[in-house]
Design a protein around this motif. Sequence first.
Motif, PDB file in Angstrom:
ATOM      1  N   VAL A  47       3.068  -2.879 -14.678  1.00 55.31           N
ATOM      2  CA  VAL A  47       4.009  -3.846 -14.106  1.00 55.31           C
ATOM      3  C   VAL A  47       4.582  -3.320 -12.794  1.00 55.31           C
ATOM      4  N   ALA A  48       4.930  -2.050 -12.753  1.00 53.95           N
ATOM      5  CA  ALA A  48       5.481  -1.451 -11.536  1.00 53.95           C
ATOM      6  C   ALA A  48       4.471  -1.487 -10.394  1.00 53.95           C
ATOM      7  N   ILE A  49       3.220  -1.198 -10.698  1.00 57.16           N
ATOM      8  CA  ILE A  49       2.165  -1.239  -9.675  1.00 57.16           C
ATOM      9  C   ILE A  49       1.991  -2.666  -9.165  1.00 57.16           C
ATOM     10  N   GLU A  50       1.962  -3.627 -10.080  1.00 59.97           N
ATOM     11  CA  GLU A  50       1.805  -5.022  -9.674  1.00 59.97           C
ATOM     12  C   GLU A  50       2.954  -5.474  -8.781  1.00 59.97           C
ATOM     13  N   SER A  51       4.186  -5.101  -9.138  1.00 60.83           N
ATOM     14  CA  SER A  51       5.332  -5.553  -8.353  1.00 60.83           C
ATOM     15  C   SER A  51       5.460  -4.816  -7.020  1.00 60.83           C
ATOM     16  N   ASN A  52       5.035  -3.558  -6.972  1.00 60.14           N
ATOM     17  CA  ASN A  52       5.151  -2.779  -5.740  1.00 60.14           C
ATOM     18  C   ASN A  52       3.970  -2.955  -4.778  1.00 60.14           C
ATOM     19  N   PHE A  53       2.789  -3.234  -5.330  1.00 61.81           N
ATOM     20  CA  PHE A  53       1.594  -3.292  -4.492  1.00 61.81           C
ATOM     21  C   PHE A  53       0.844  -4.619  -4.570  1.00 61.81           C
ATOM     22  N   GLY A  54       1.196  -5.465  -5.535  1.00 65.06           N
ATOM     23  CA  GLY A  54       0.524  -6.748  -5.657  1.00 65.06           C
ATOM     24  C   GLY A  54      -0.906  -6.668  -6.149  1.00 65.06           C
ATOM     25  N   ILE A  55      -1.232  -5.597  -6.874  1.00 68.29           N
ATOM     26  CA  ILE A  55      -2.580  -5.468  -7.436  1.00 68.29           C
ATOM     27  C   ILE A  55      -2.494  -5.389  -8.952  1.00 68.29           C
ATOM     28  N   LYS A  56      -3.550  -5.837  -9.603  1.00 65.31           N
ATOM     29  CA  LYS A  56      -3.595  -5.817 -11.058  1.00 65.31           C
ATOM     30  C   LYS A  56      -4.391  -4.607 -11.534  1.00 65.31           C
ATOM     31  N   LEU A  57      -3.879  -3.986 -12.577  1.00 61.77           N
ATOM     32  CA  LEU A  57      -4.595  -2.898 -13.238  1.00 61.77           C
ATOM     33  C   LEU A  57      -4.868  -3.306 -14.673  1.00 61.77           C
TER      34      LEU A  57
END
Length: 81
Positions: A47-57
């Motif tokens: 969730v943090a990656i998605e919100s900070n970088f706009g990419i899905k993991l």
Amino acid sequence: MERSEIISKIDDFLIDEFEVEQSEISAEANLKETLDLDSLDYVDLVVAIESNFGIKLVGEDFVNIHTFNDFYTLIDTKLNA
């Protein structure tokens, strides 16, 4: 985004979200052990990656992630793909 910017941004939110000291984060440190990650923590990390970088993991992205450097490379690769 430059790799150094990516690393700085990741480190900043890891320090905030996972309450880890900057001194504990190094390129070769074990990500899971340093952050004391459990399965729910991985969800928070995604969730943090998605919100900070706009990419899905997805879960498979973490199969070969052992060190912070591995994690930085994953994000860098996804951002610049």
